[in-house]
Design an enzyme around this catalytic site. Structure first.
Site, PDB file in Angstrom:
ATOM      1  N   ASN A 109       3.072  -3.612  -2.445  1.00 45.52           N
ATOM      2  CA  ASN A 109       1.864  -4.201  -1.870  1.00 45.52           C
ATOM      3  C   ASN A 109       0.654  -3.603  -2.570  1.00 45.52           C
ATOM      4  O   ASN A 109       0.652  -2.420  -2.905  1.00 45.52           O
ATOM      5  CB  ASN A 109       1.801  -3.854  -0.371  1.00 45.52           C
ATOM      6  CG  ASN A 109       0.532  -4.358   0.297  1.00 45.52           C
ATOM      7  OD1 ASN A 109       0.170  -5.535   0.161  1.00 45.52           O
ATOM      8  ND2 ASN A 109      -0.161  -3.486   1.018  1.00 45.52           N
ATOM      9  N   HIS A 111      -3.231  -2.662  -1.993  1.00 45.46           N
ATOM     10  CA  HIS A 111      -4.125  -2.419  -0.860  1.00 45.46           C
ATOM     11  C   HIS A 111      -5.474  -1.923  -1.392  1.00 45.46           C
ATOM     12  O   HIS A 111      -5.512  -1.043  -2.258  1.00 45.46           O
ATOM     13  CB  HIS A 111      -3.505  -1.376   0.080  1.00 45.46           C
ATOM     14  CG  HIS A 111      -4.383  -1.076   1.245  1.00 45.46           C
ATOM     15  ND1 HIS A 111      -4.475  -1.911   2.343  1.00 45.46           N
ATOM     16  CD2 HIS A 111      -5.256  -0.049   1.475  1.00 45.46           C
ATOM     17  CE1 HIS A 111      -5.349  -1.415   3.197  1.00 45.46           C
ATOM     18  NE2 HIS A 111      -5.831  -0.290   2.696  1.00 45.46           N
ATOM     19  N   SER A 138      -4.767   0.809  -4.276  1.00 43.89           N
ATOM     20  CA  SER A 138      -3.461   1.468  -4.410  1.00 43.89           C
ATOM     21  C   SER A 138      -2.363   0.413  -4.447  1.00 43.89           C
ATOM     22  O   SER A 138      -2.463  -0.619  -3.780  1.00 43.89           O
ATOM     23  CB  SER A 138      -3.176   2.364  -3.192  1.00 43.89           C
ATOM     24  OG  SER A 138      -4.207   3.293  -2.977  1.00 43.89           O
ATOM     25  N   ASP A 147       0.836   0.133   5.429  1.00 49.38           N
ATOM     26  CA  ASP A 147       0.056   0.776   4.354  1.00 49.38           C
ATOM     27  C   ASP A 147       0.402   2.261   4.195  1.00 49.38           C
ATOM     28  O   ASP A 147      -0.460   3.070   3.822  1.00 49.38           O
ATOM     29  CB  ASP A 147      -1.462   0.622   4.604  1.00 49.38           C
ATOM     30  CG  ASP A 147      -1.896  -0.842   4.612  1.00 49.38           C
ATOM     31  OD1 ASP A 147      -1.236  -1.658   3.950  1.00 49.38           O
ATOM     32  OD2 ASP A 147      -2.880  -1.165   5.302  1.00 49.38           O
TER      33      ASP A 147
HETATM   34  C1  GAR Z   1      -7.107  -7.926  -2.355  1.00 48.02           C
HETATM   35  O1  GAR Z   1      -8.279  -7.153  -2.388  1.00 48.02           O
HETATM   36  C2  GAR Z   1      -5.952  -7.107  -1.815  1.00 48.02           C
HETATM   37  O2  GAR Z   1      -5.998  -5.760  -2.208  1.00 48.02           O
HETATM   38  C3  GAR Z   1      -6.175  -7.238  -0.324  1.00 48.02           C
HETATM   39  O3  GAR Z   1      -6.546  -8.572  -0.140  1.00 48.02           O
HETATM   40  C4  GAR Z   1      -7.215  -9.039  -1.307  1.00 48.02           C
HETATM   41  C5  GAR Z   1      -6.552 -10.303  -1.767  1.00 48.02           C
HETATM   42  O4  GAR Z   1      -7.313 -10.909  -2.769  1.00 48.02           O
HETATM   43  N1  GAR Z   1      -4.993  -6.936   0.407  1.00 48.02           N
HETATM   44  C6  GAR Z   1      -5.015  -6.405   1.619  1.00 48.02           C
HETATM   45  O5  GAR Z   1      -6.038  -6.161   2.217  1.00 48.02           O
HETATM   46  C7  GAR Z   1      -3.652  -6.154   2.221  1.00 48.02           C
HETATM   47  N2  GAR Z   1      -3.775  -5.360   3.388  1.00 48.02           N
HETATM   48  P1  GAR Z   1      -6.684 -12.075  -3.653  1.00 48.02           P
HETATM   49  O6  GAR Z   1      -6.102 -13.084  -2.672  1.00 48.02           O
HETATM   50  O7  GAR Z   1      -7.851 -12.639  -4.396  1.00 48.02           O
HETATM   51  O8  GAR Z   1      -5.651 -11.479  -4.538  1.00 48.02           O
END
Ligand code: GAR
Length: 222
Positions: A109, A111, A138, A147
């Site tokens: 994942n 994060h 991360s 997480d």
């Molecule tokens: C990213 O910033 C990712 O790190 C975060 O959501 C966004 C997705 O962006 N993930 C989380 O918060 C998971 N808990 P994207 O759809 O443009 O890749």
């Protein structure tokens, strides 16, 4: 080693999925996209998958009796494409323990924080509220606790005076787009794996997360 089959899970705009698609096209790693899966039929990520000719599937949680029934159907669909690696790239649902355990050694994942700091949501706002000087992203293996799995690599950015959650989040996202493909490259190249609860790099346990340096290379923590 046969070519790694990757399944990507995404709920929204899918910019990290796009970064993976672009990185593969640029030769950053050699792998096959086995499928893109979403809990939202309107996710832009699905359009990106279509644009790249990747099989895609969306299941809506409202069509299932409860969370467990959704997870069963969703992860059966994921399992059906026989992935070697499952990448949660903006997949915003909590995953039931049964399915985390089912894919324990092959689900990562990304994060948007320097874990263990700021698990959960609204990470950029919380980082600013806490007054941290460095923030980032991360990539970790997924375990039942949210997480909290072993972190394989991180990318840090300096917090600037006057940063807002949006300005900070934009700089973090740009690094996510390098960090995630770099991690997939290590796994696809057979250099990094998750074994018995430990991240193993080049045959030796990784004791601290790798760091993405300014040349976009993953290096051991100083
Ligand atoms: C990213 O910033 C990712 O790190 C975060 O959501 C966004 C997705 O962006 N993930 C989380 O918060 C998971 N808990 P994207 O759809 O443009 O890749």
């Amino acid at each position: 080693m046969s070519r790694l089959r990757i399944a990507v899970l995404a709920s929204g705009r899918g910019s990290n999925l796009q970064a993976l698609i672009d990185a593969r096209a640029a030769g950053v790693f050699d792998a096959e996209f086995a499928g893109v899966f979403s809990d939202r039929p309107d996710a832009v990520a699905l359009q990106r998958a279509a644009g790249a000719g990747i099989p895609r599937q969306a299941l809506r949680p409202v069509d299932f009796a409860d969370r467990a029934a959704f997870d069963d159907a969703f992860f059966d669909a994921v399992a059906a494409v026989q992935p070697d690696l499952i990448v949660c790239a903006g997949y915003m649902r909590l995953i039931g323990e049964r399915h985390v355990v089912r894919f324990a050694d092959r689900m990562i994942n990304i994060h948007p924080s320097l874990l263990p700091a700021h698990p959960g949501l609204h990470t950029h706002r919380r980082a600013l509220e806490d007054g941290v000087r460095r923030h980032g992203a991360s990539v970790h293996y997924v375990i039942p606790a949210v997480d909290a799995g072993p972190v394989l690599a991180q990318a840090a950015v300096d917090v600037r005076a006057g940063d807002t959650p949006d300005s900070l989040g934009e700089r973090v996202l740009a690094r996510e787009h390098v960090l995630l493909p770099a991690c997939v490259a290590l796994i696809a190249g057979g250099r990094l794996r998750y074994d018995g609860g430990r991240v193993v790099l080049d045959g030796a346990p990784l004791t601290r997360p790798l760091q993405l340096d300014s040349d976009d290379r993953l290096t051991p923590a100083a």
